[in-house]
Design a protein around this motif. Structure first.
Motif, PDB file in Angstrom:
ATOM      1  N   GLN A   1       0.834  -1.210   0.000  1.00 25.41           N
ATOM      2  CA  GLN A   1       0.000   0.000   0.000  1.00 25.41           C
ATOM      3  C   GLN A   1       0.870   1.262   0.000  1.00 25.41           C
ATOM      4  OE1 GLN A   1      -3.462   0.280   2.492  1.00 25.41           O
ATOM      5  NE2 GLN A   1      -3.788  -1.928   2.512  1.00 25.41           N
ATOM      6  N   TRP A   2       1.957   1.190   0.747  1.00 25.71           N
ATOM      7  CA  TRP A   2       2.860   2.346   0.804  1.00 25.71           C
ATOM      8  C   TRP A   2       3.452   2.615  -0.584  1.00 25.71           C
ATOM      9  CZ3 TRP A   2       3.602   6.391   3.719  1.00 25.71           C
ATOM     10  CH2 TRP A   2       4.787   7.120   3.635  1.00 25.71           C
ATOM     11  N   LEU A   3       3.836   1.526  -1.289  1.00 22.48           N
ATOM     12  CA  LEU A   3       4.400   1.677  -2.629  1.00 22.48           C
ATOM     13  C   LEU A   3       3.345   2.187  -3.609  1.00 22.48           C
ATOM     14  CD1 LEU A   3       6.679  -1.489  -2.879  1.00 22.48           C
ATOM     15  CD2 LEU A   3       7.374   0.914  -2.643  1.00 22.48           C
ATOM     16  N   GLU A   4       2.157   1.647  -3.489  1.00 24.91           N
ATOM     17  CA  GLU A   4       1.061   2.076  -4.362  1.00 24.91           C
ATOM     18  C   GLU A   4       0.767   3.572  -4.141  1.00 24.91           C
ATOM     19  OE1 GLU A   4      -0.390   0.899  -6.855  1.00 24.91           O
ATOM     20  OE2 GLU A   4      -2.189   2.158  -7.031  1.00 24.91           O
ATOM     21  N   LEU A   5       0.840   3.984  -2.888  1.00 23.84           N
ATOM     22  CA  LEU A   5       0.643   5.406  -2.574  1.00 23.84           C
ATOM     23  C   LEU A   5       1.691   6.253  -3.294  1.00 23.84           C
ATOM     24  CD1 LEU A   5      -0.626   7.744  -0.882  1.00 23.84           C
ATOM     25  CD2 LEU A   5       1.003   7.194   0.912  1.00 23.84           C
ATOM     26  N   GLN A   6       2.958   5.847  -3.185  1.00 24.77           N
ATOM     27  CA  GLN A   6       4.038   6.601  -3.853  1.00 24.77           C
ATOM     28  C   GLN A   6       3.783   6.693  -5.349  1.00 24.77           C
ATOM     29  OE1 GLN A   6       6.542   7.794  -1.943  1.00 24.77           O
ATOM     30  NE2 GLN A   6       5.713   6.758  -0.148  1.00 24.77           N
ATOM     31  N   ARG A   7       3.345   5.547  -5.924  1.00 28.09           N
ATOM     32  CA  ARG A   7       3.100   5.510  -7.363  1.00 28.09           C
ATOM     33  C   ARG A   7       2.005   6.528  -7.735  1.00 28.09           C
ATOM     34  NH1 ARG A   7       0.229   3.795 -11.148  1.00 28.09           N
ATOM     35  NH2 ARG A   7      -1.412   2.925  -9.855  1.00 28.09           N
ATOM     36  N   GLN A   8       0.938   6.508  -6.962  1.00 29.55           N
ATOM     37  CA  GLN A   8      -0.169   7.419  -7.276  1.00 29.55           C
ATOM     38  C   GLN A   8       0.222   8.887  -7.069  1.00 29.55           C
ATOM     39  OE1 GLN A   8      -4.152   6.637  -6.331  1.00 29.55           O
ATOM     40  NE2 GLN A   8      -3.964   4.409  -6.377  1.00 29.55           N
ATOM     41  N   LEU A   9       1.073   9.135  -6.088  1.00 27.02           N
ATOM     42  CA  LEU A   9       1.511  10.513  -5.845  1.00 27.02           C
ATOM     43  C   LEU A   9       2.302  11.034  -7.034  1.00 27.02           C
ATOM     44  CD1 LEU A   9       2.668  10.448  -2.096  1.00 27.02           C
ATOM     45  CD2 LEU A   9       0.449  11.061  -3.034  1.00 27.02           C
ATOM     46  N   ASN A  10       3.112  10.148  -7.643  1.00 25.63           N
ATOM     47  CA  ASN A  10       3.934  10.560  -8.786  1.00 25.63           C
ATOM     48  C   ASN A  10       3.114  10.710 -10.044  1.00 25.63           C
ATOM     49  OD1 ASN A  10       6.326  10.646  -7.416  1.00 25.63           O
ATOM     50  ND2 ASN A  10       6.636   8.438  -7.617  1.00 25.63           N
ATOM     51  N   ASP A  11       2.054   9.939 -10.104  1.00 28.39           N
ATOM     52  CA  ASP A  11       1.311   9.736 -11.325  1.00 28.39           C
ATOM     53  C   ASP A  11       0.302  10.818 -11.659  1.00 28.39           C
ATOM     54  OD1 ASP A  11       1.776   7.601 -12.944  1.00 28.39           O
ATOM     55  OD2 ASP A  11      -0.319   6.955 -12.780  1.00 28.39           O
ATOM     56  N   THR A  12      -0.210  11.431 -10.642  1.00 27.97           N
ATOM     57  CA  THR A  12      -1.428  12.213 -10.860  1.00 27.97           C
ATOM     58  C   THR A  12      -1.133  13.698 -11.053  1.00 27.97           C
ATOM     59  OG1 THR A  12      -3.533  12.830  -9.938  1.00 27.97           O
ATOM     60  CG2 THR A  12      -1.774  12.428  -8.372  1.00 27.97           C
ATOM     61  N   SER A  13      -2.014  14.333 -11.762  1.00 27.88           N
ATOM     62  CA  SER A  13      -1.875  15.775 -11.939  1.00 27.88           C
ATOM     63  C   SER A  13      -2.771  16.520 -10.951  1.00 27.88           C
ATOM     64  CB  SER A  13      -2.280  16.134 -13.364  1.00 27.88           C
ATOM     65  OG  SER A  13      -3.581  15.632 -13.596  1.00 27.88           O
ATOM     66  N   LYS A  14      -3.501  15.753 -10.133  1.00 18.17           N
ATOM     67  CA  LYS A  14      -4.418  16.384  -9.170  1.00 18.17           C
ATOM     68  C   LYS A  14      -3.662  16.950  -7.971  1.00 18.17           C
ATOM     69  CE  LYS A  14      -8.356  13.446 -10.070  1.00 18.17           C
ATOM     70  NZ  LYS A  14      -8.730  12.054  -9.931  1.00 18.17           N
ATOM     71  N   SER A  15      -4.315  17.887  -7.257  1.00 23.13           N
ATOM     72  CA  SER A  15      -3.737  18.307  -5.982  1.00 23.13           C
ATOM     73  C   SER A  15      -4.077  17.238  -4.956  1.00 23.13           C
ATOM     74  CB  SER A  15      -4.288  19.667  -5.565  1.00 23.13           C
ATOM     75  OG  SER A  15      -5.681  19.593  -5.397  1.00 23.13           O
ATOM     76  N   ILE A  16      -3.057  16.842  -4.213  1.00 26.64           N
ATOM     77  CA  ILE A  16      -3.220  15.699  -3.315  1.00 26.64           C
ATOM     78  C   ILE A  16      -2.965  16.103  -1.874  1.00 26.64           C
ATOM     79  CG2 ILE A  16      -2.282  13.436  -2.688  1.00 26.64           C
ATOM     80  CD1 ILE A  16      -1.944  12.828  -5.520  1.00 26.64           C
ATOM     81  N   GLY A  17      -3.803  15.557  -0.973  1.00 24.19           N
ATOM     82  CA  GLY A  17      -3.612  15.774   0.450  1.00 24.19           C
ATOM     83  C   GLY A  17      -3.394  14.458   1.163  1.00 24.19           C
ATOM     84  N   PHE A  18      -2.739  14.544   2.312  1.00 21.95           N
ATOM     85  CA  PHE A  18      -2.527  13.346   3.126  1.00 21.95           C
ATOM     86  C   PHE A  18      -2.850  13.708   4.564  1.00 21.95           C
ATOM     87  CE2 PHE A  18       0.025  10.573   5.824  1.00 21.95           C
ATOM     88  CZ  PHE A  18      -0.193   9.319   5.257  1.00 21.95           C
ATOM     89  N   ILE A  19      -3.634  12.845   5.221  1.00 23.31           N
ATOM     90  CA  ILE A  19      -3.983  13.056   6.632  1.00 23.31           C
ATOM     91  C   ILE A  19      -3.403  11.886   7.403  1.00 23.31           C
ATOM     92  CG2 ILE A  19      -5.874  13.172   8.301  1.00 23.31           C
ATOM     93  CD1 ILE A  19      -7.689  14.241   6.058  1.00 23.31           C
TER      94      ILE A  19
END
Ligand code: TXA
Ligand code: MG
Length: 347
Positions: free
Chosen positions: A255-273
């Protein structure tokens, strides 16, 4: 309408007394007053007056079948609103009142049906907040109060959050600072022979079992039940940010790796709580809201709703939220996080 804002620093001051007197009078005359409790801010009305209670539903946009909690601050108020208190309820009151525990009992005829959402039962709580207690006592009636948010938004844990949703729609807001608990009270149905936790909160299942004895409690998982909703409020979407929220178990490497992948991948503004430890490991372009250190789960719970509101304010388009251990208050924290995530949003 112009919402009058008052701040109370010291409940024993003469300023505070004047504020309580004025707002209690407003409650008696059918106005709405938002006030602090130790859990979240409440939107109060005279619980005996159907027209005042109806204003709560209209102002929040709350479905009429979702009953309200009556807040009391002396024993004689309890006797007026319920029909008999059984031994189990009595033990819970002794152990946890005043405090963040709401108890559902058969209602008396004095409680209008609009207050109880048409049910034959009523939810009752004696809050620990001294401001709440003073307001209830000065008004002389049980105060019906849901959380002071627009229906569907996270409960407010500060006066600023109340104003975000309700400024101009209510007569008064009393600012008593940030709420210590930050999640809504535990709701226990005591109408049957075995009490049932309808909503987890900071009074945990373990704490209740320590008072009533083991196997004395049922837990009712409404999300996964086809039974008639027992806490009608739990069936509605709650606590939700405007954008999708996805849960992440940061201890699960995939899940941690998948998170990193999605963070790199997207053009959206992303938040983390999440925890301080996890936030420290994330890239700078992610908007991180630190709830607390991993070990400080009470504090994480207290900050959750503020974090969700912040994500909305910043128009974050995709939110990831770290999961917390499902024990103690973690159960309540995870309950709110799962609701914020909705059905499918688990990485
Ligand atoms: O901490 C809290 O409980 C806050 C503060 C202001 O006291 N109040 C609060 O109220 O969270 P509200 O209305 O947002 O949530 C009350 C919950 C809802 O899920 C509602 O359906 C349930 O309690 N409830 C109320 N009366 C009930 C009843 N008679 N039977 C079953 N559930 C009930
Ligand atoms: Mg609510």
């Amino acid at each position: 309408m112009k919402t009058k804002y008052y701040k109370i620093q010291d409940i024993n001051s003469s300023e505070a007394q004047a504020i309580i007197t004025e707002t209690a009078l407003a409650l008696r005359t059918g106005e709405l007053v938002a006030f602090p409790t130790e859990t979240v801010y409440g939107l109060g009305a005279n619980g005996f007056e159907a027209a005042a209670v109806a204003k709560i539903f209209a102002t929040k946009g709350r479905p009429g079948d979702n009953p309200l909690i009556l807040h009391i601050a002396k024993q004689s108020m309890l006797a007026e609103i319920v029909q008999g208190v059984n031994v189990r309820a009595e033990l819970l009151m002794e152990a946890f009142w005043p405090g963040p525990l709401t108890i559902v009992l058969p209602k008396s005829a004095a409680v209008p049906s609009v207050t109880s959402g048409g049910l034959a039962t009523v939810a009752v709580r004696w809050p620990a907040s001294l401001i709440a207690q003073a307001l209830i006592l000065a008004s002389g009636v049980p105060i019906a109060a849901p959380s002071a948010n627009t229906s569907g938004r996270p409960s407010p844990t500060s006066a600023a959050a109340v104003l975000e949703d309700l400024d101009g729609k209510i007569a008064y807001v009393i600012d008593g600072g940030d709420c210590a608990v930050g999640l809504e009270s535990t709701v226990v149905d005591c109408t049957g022979s075995i009490p049932i936790v309808l909503r987890p909160g900071s009074v945990t299942q373990e704490m209740i079992e320590a008072v009533l004895g083991e196997a004395s409690l049922q837990s009712f998982d409404l999300e996964n039940s086809v039974d008639v909703p027992r806490a009608p409020g739990m069936k509605y979407r709650h606590y939700a940010p405007r954008s999708p929220l996805v849960l992440v178990d940061v201890n699960d490497e995939n899940q941690w790796l998948e998170l990193q992948r999605q963070l790199n991948d997207t053009s959206k503004s992303i938040g983390f709580i999440g925890s301080k430890e996890s936030c420290d490991k994330l890239p700078e372009n992610i908007f991180c809201f630190v709830l607390a250190k991993k070990q400080e789960i009470d504090r994480a719970a207290a900050n959750l709703f503020k974090a969700i509101r912040k994500m909305d304010e910043l128009n974050i388009e995709l939110i990831f939220a770290e999961t917390w251990p499902d024990v103690g208050i973690g159960t309540a924290l995870m309950n709110r996080l799962r609701k914020a995530a909705g059905n499918s949003n688990i990485l």
